[in-house]
Structures are given as C-alpha cells and as structure tokens.
Design an enzyme around this catalytic site. Structure first.
Site, PDB file in Angstrom:
ATOM      1  N   ASP A 119      21.448  81.378  42.841  1.00  0.00           N
ATOM      2  CA  ASP A 119      21.707  81.519  41.410  1.00  0.00           C
ATOM      3  C   ASP A 119      22.982  82.494  41.423  1.00  0.00           C
ATOM      4  OD1 ASP A 119      20.575  79.511  40.089  1.00  0.00           O
ATOM      5  OD2 ASP A 119      18.795  80.765  40.152  1.00  0.00           O
ATOM      6  N   ASP A 179      22.471  71.726  40.076  1.00  0.00           N
ATOM      7  CA  ASP A 179      22.657  73.032  39.466  1.00  0.00           C
ATOM      8  C   ASP A 179      23.718  73.887  40.310  1.00  0.00           C
ATOM      9  OD1 ASP A 179      20.274  71.981  38.909  1.00  0.00           O
ATOM     10  OD2 ASP A 179      19.834  73.539  37.657  1.00  0.00           O
TER      11      ASP A 179
HETATM   12  N1  GLY Z   1      18.595  76.260  37.075  1.00  0.00           N
HETATM   13  C1  GLY Z   1      19.341  75.933  36.005  1.00  0.00           C
HETATM   14  C2  GLY Z   1      18.763  74.818  34.845  1.00  0.00           C
HETATM   15  O1  GLY Z   1      17.729  74.869  34.514  1.00  0.00           O
HETATM   16  O2  GLY Z   1      19.699  74.227  34.479  1.00  0.00           O
END
Ligand code: GLY
Length: 399
Positions: A119, A179
C-alpha cells in the site's frame, strides 16, 4: 459568502442545466470542504491516544456508534487525509493548508521502509507525492525514492507482479489485488526522480500481467488473483471485499480505470489507453449503474436496488474520467465525470458541521464491513476530481 443550503441548491440547478460544472459551484464546494476539514482537524486533535500503542495519525471512517475512527501510519488509508490537505492548499494557495499538510504528511515517514505491504502508493504518494509535486521540497524526494525501493522488494520476477498481501497465507500463496494498480504511480515517479528504469519496468510488467490475468472478457476485473511465484502460474481468482468471486466489485473496477489511465499517462502505450476505455465502458454502460452514476458496492450484489452504494467508487471513477477525457477528445468522459461530482455534491455530501468533518457519506468498504459510511478515500478522490474539473474548465494542464 455565507454558504446556505439554498445557495448550493441554486448552483447545482444551474449545473444540471449547463453542460459543465460552473466555477462558482466549485468554489462553493471547496469552501464547504474547507469548513468540514477545519472541523476534522479539531476532531483529530482530540482523538485519544494509548500509551505504548502506535499514534493514531489520520481519520479513516466513523464507527457504528458514530465515533471518529482514526488510524496509525501503517494503515492503508493513512495517506489520504494529508493528501486532502495538500489539495486544499493547491486550490486556495493558503499557507494554513500547507502547514497542516506538512504536519500530517510528516507523521507517515516511518512507512517508507515498511516492506510488509503493497500500500505504499496510497500511503506515501497521496501524501509525500502531492507534497513534492506542489512544493518541490527536497526533503520529500529521498522519502519517495526509499518508499519505491521498498515497494520494489515485493516484485516477483517469475510471475511479473508485485505481491499485494502477506495476510491469509493459508488461502493465497501470492495474492495480487486490483487495488495494486494504484501503487504504480509511485514507481513511475521514482524512475523520473532517480533515472533508474527498474521501477518503470516493474510497473509496466505488473500492469501487463494484471491486464492479462485480472480481466474477464466483459472487461470487468476480479479482485484477487493468486500466483505461484515459482512457476508464475495463476492458482485462483477470488474476491475479498466484493459480493462473490465472479462478481464485479465496484471499487475494484474504479481502481483499474484509474490505474490504467495513469499507466497511459506515464508510458503512452496505447494498450493501456484501450484498457482504461474498456473499463470505463463496462462501468458507465452497465445496466445496474444507477442514473446518478454512484454505483452499488458491487455491480452483481443480489439485492440491488436495496444494496449500499459506494460513493468512494464514484469519486475514484470521476477523477479518472477527468484525466481520461484529456487523452481522448470527443468522448463523453468529462461530461460523465461532471455528472458524478454533481450527484455527489447534491445527494451524498455531509451537511457542514456534521459527521466529524467528513465530506461525503454513503461509501462501502466491503460486503461485510464499513457499509454505508463516510470513508476518507472517497473524500480524497472527490477533492481531486473537483480540482481536475477546475483545471480542465480553466484550460490548464492536470499535472
Ligand atoms: N484496499 C483498498 C480498498 O479497500 O479498496
């Protein structure tokens, strides 16, 4: 000007009658955002901290009881509030916002060496990346480069992808979530900052493999693809936050749209533009996309229309569509993005002074948690979309 509900309603009505969002409405929405963010700053100053536990540094959402839920730097959402502060600085030019943005950004520096997560872009590009873009502060440069180096340690050359999660080892060997496309912007930036093309090549490889393995023939995306890192083979395709493995989780579609638009910006490779346009088509033309262009949390949620919306997916989609509109003139992307931000402002915004300072209501984190709540990343991409609307309206470049 004192902002009344009547003023906003009048401006929104003008907006519906004209093709594009008037600058006066954008000013009103930014004024409201500033008022709400000042409230959030007061709320954050009052967040109770626990001795011996990591400091709670950024807002994320509201609890079921309506309390502000703040998170530590390691949480994937910690970069969005600093990013919002940078966007308020960008719009207003006021030192007040730059000072606050620096304070909240500096709290995340420890994350640059946190190799246990993918992330990095969410955390450090939304904060330090925006800060560097706006101020060119030389202190931010090495932090961004180190963050990219840490992210690159998660690249698996045989499979050609960056590993997303380390959790759920009993379920997935090497999971990649859609993501992860959002972390590539940091890698492209790192190549520009260092001249080292390694970061760029990792980003392109990840984007190509994701195009190949995450996307279905109808241009919707799986959420999670699990890889065997020894052979590079795909082991399985699942969801974690959507309705089921075969469904189209709305925010995942928006992450993909945004991610491939960035990949086109950075590489000018037409296959990425084609992919972004295919995703835009899937979302905008979907028979279960509501008329106000704010999707349900999953396009295949079985209880539609009695399922929660996901305002965060709408805000991400709007911001991406504004950028996409600059690459393919004559398309409806700008008008669609303007329609989304008008819907958000009209029907999904928090009244000023309420909801602990969040800007938007009615986001959904996942099928099983954070349903129909404010989420900080909805606010971040909403402000980004408003800024993009302003720049495009002023005939200015987005970057
Ligand atoms: N991990 C990012 C989301 O929940 O979109």
């Amino acid at each position: 000007m004192k902002i009344t509900l009547r003023t906003t309603a009048c401006l929104l009505a003008i907006c519906y009658l004209s093709a594009f969002v008037p600058q006066r409405l954008l000013k009103t929405l930014f004024d409201q955002a500033q008022q709400q963010t000042r409230l959030m700053l007061v709320e954050m100053a009052n967040v109770p901290q626990t001795a011996g536990k990591p400091a709670l540094v950024s807002p994320r959402t509201l609890t079921a009881e309506g309390a502000l839920q703040a998170v530590a730097a390691r949480d994937w959402t910690s970069g969005f509030f600093p990013g919002e502060l940078w966007y308020l600085y960008e719009y207003t030019g006021q030192k007040e916002w730059a000072d606050q943005a620096r304070t909240f950004t500096n709290r995340l520096e420890s994350e640059k060496t946190n190799g246990g997560t993918h992330d990095m872009g969410f955390k450090l590009y939304c904060s330090y990346g925006n800060g560097y873009r706006l101020t060119r502060d030389p202190a931010y440069r090495p932090i961004l480069i180190e963050a990219a180096r840490t992210l690159a340690t998660r690249f698996k050359p045989t499979a050609g992808i960056i590993r997303s999660w380390d959790h759920h080892k009993e379920v997935w060997q090497c999971p990649v979530i859609i993501d992860n496309m959002m972390n590539l912007e940091l890698l492209f930036a790192a190549t520009r900052l260092t001249g080292d093309s390694t970061f760029y090549k990792i980003a392109v490889s990840h984007a190509r493999m994701t195009m190949k393995n995450h996307y279905r023939p109808d241009n919707s995306s799986y959420h999670v693809v699990d890889y065997d890192t020894l052979t590079g083979k795909v082991l399985k395709k699942n969801t974690h936050q959507g309705f089921n493995d075969e469904s189209a989780w709305a925010r995942g579609q928006a992450w993909g749209l945004y991610g491939y638009t960035v990949c086109y910006r950075e590489t000018k490779d037409p296959q990425f533009l084609k992919q972004a346009q295919a995703i835009a088509r899937f979302m905008l033309d979907h028979p279960r996309m509501p008329a106000d262009l704010v999707p349900y949390y999953d396009f295949d949620a079985p209880g539609i229309p009695n399922e929660p919306r996901d305002v965060s997916a709408a805000a991400i989609m709007a911001s991406a569509l504004f950028e996409l509109s600059t690459y393919v003139p004559g398309t409806p992307y700008r008008a669609k993005a303007e329609q989304v931000i008008t819907s958000l402002a009209k029907s999904y915004a928090s009244p000023v002074g309420k909801n602990h300072g969040f800007l938007l209501l009615h986001s959904t984190g996942a099928k099983t948690f954070e349903r129909d709540v404010p989420l900080v990343y909805a606010d971040y991409y909403y402000l980004e979309a408003l800024l993009r609307a302003k720049k495009i309206g002023d005939n200015k470049p987005l970057f």
